[in-house]
Design an enzyme around this catalytic site. Structure first.
Site, PDB file in Angstrom:
ATOM      1  N   HIS A  43       0.850  -1.189   0.000  1.00 43.93           N
ATOM      2  CA  HIS A  43       0.000   0.000   0.000  1.00 43.93           C
ATOM      3  C   HIS A  43       0.886   1.238   0.000  1.00 43.93           C
ATOM      4  CE1 HIS A  43      -3.947   1.931   1.595  1.00 43.93           C
ATOM      5  NE2 HIS A  43      -3.214   2.847   1.001  1.00 43.93           N
ATOM      6  N   GLU A  70      -2.623  -1.707  -3.142  1.00 37.85           N
ATOM      7  CA  GLU A  70      -3.743  -0.969  -2.575  1.00 37.85           C
ATOM      8  C   GLU A  70      -3.449   0.522  -2.592  1.00 37.85           C
ATOM      9  OE1 GLU A  70      -5.081  -4.181   0.877  1.00 37.85           O
ATOM     10  OE2 GLU A  70      -3.979  -2.365   1.428  1.00 37.85           O
ATOM     11  N   HIS A 190      -7.915  -6.431   7.043  1.00 37.94           N
ATOM     12  CA  HIS A 190      -7.695  -5.422   8.077  1.00 37.94           C
ATOM     13  C   HIS A 190      -7.932  -6.019   9.461  1.00 37.94           C
ATOM     14  CE1 HIS A 190      -6.613  -1.215   8.778  1.00 37.94           C
ATOM     15  NE2 HIS A 190      -7.238  -1.362   9.912  1.00 37.94           N
TER      16      HIS A 190
END
Length: 241
Positions: A43, A70, A190
């Site tokens: 990310h 991401e 997550h």
């Protein structure tokens, strides 16, 4: 069977805190694949506080499984992923000041914006996923904007599970079922860990991929990276027996 994609942002955070190249991000990525990890998630953020844009290009050369990138689809992010062309891009509505991703998209309010971004990604053959809260209504618009799938934000699930509020899974199940009915794949990520993973997968056995970083890297401090990855894989396999 659900695939395990390991988010290596925390490895980059540790490296960046000291400068230099310890730990070696590329070596860790290669080791994760060798130890059985079925994908690598990164990310990159605008401030490059963990994964740098250079890292993305370097990692692309050594990832032999699946590379999932991401991020918020800013112009800079879009230029990066359209150049690298990873297997999958997961669009996340985080802001520059967010410590970590903390919510999913409102696909109704942002449908025009997201449609334009997704069209660019799909034009070059990149599989696209939209980060969503467990809100069934948002799935319909995820379908309309052309996403291939969704990634369920499981932060609220992890809190509910930790507090023994297992009914927190209900909206996740509903959201995933609507996605499946609309021929969208379902990912999740997550705050997943070795304690709460099994209940999630048993409840939604058709999840395609889970992305785990913070917990897995933290657990590996005690168990070792190879043992930790194998622990996750064994837990997953046990569910499907």
């Amino acid at each position: 069977m659900v695939k395990l994609s390991v988010n290596i942002n925390k490895i980059a955070t540790l490296r960046n805190s000291r400068g230099g190249n310890i730990p070696n991000l590329l070596q860790v990525a290669m080791d994760i694949q060798k130890f059985g990890g079925q994908g690598i998630t990164i990310h990159p953020r605008p401030d490059e506080r963990h994964i740098t844009y250079k890292d993305v290009y370097d990692l692309d050369k050594v990832i032999e499984t699946e590379l999932n990138i991401e991020g918020n689809p800013t112009e800079k992010f879009m230029e990066l992923v359209l150049d690298v062309k990873p297997n999958q891009v997961t669009l996340v509505p985080d802001t520059d000041n967010d410590i970590t991703s903390n919510c999913g998209w409102n696909t109704f309010l942002h449908q025009n914006f997201l449609t334009k971004k997704i069209n660019k990604l799909k034009r070059v053959g990149i599989r696209t996923s939209i980060f969503l809260d467990p809100i069934p209504e948002m799935v319909i618009y995820a379908k309309k904007i052309g996403a291939d799938g969704i990634e369920l934000y499981t932060g609220d699930y992890s809190i509910g599970f930790m507090n023994n509020q297992l009914n927190c899974i209900n909206n996740y199940i509903k959201t995933a079922e609507i996605a499946r009915m609309n021929q969208l794949f379902v990912n999740a990520g997550h705050d997943l860990n070795l304690d709460n993973l099994s209940f999630l997968i048993k409840s939604i056995p058709y999840i395609m991929e889970i992305s785990i970083g913070h917990a897995l890297i933290s657990e590996s401090l005690y168990l070792g990276l190879e043992n930790t990855i194998q622990s996750y894989l064994k837990r997953i396999k046990k569910i499907y027996k």
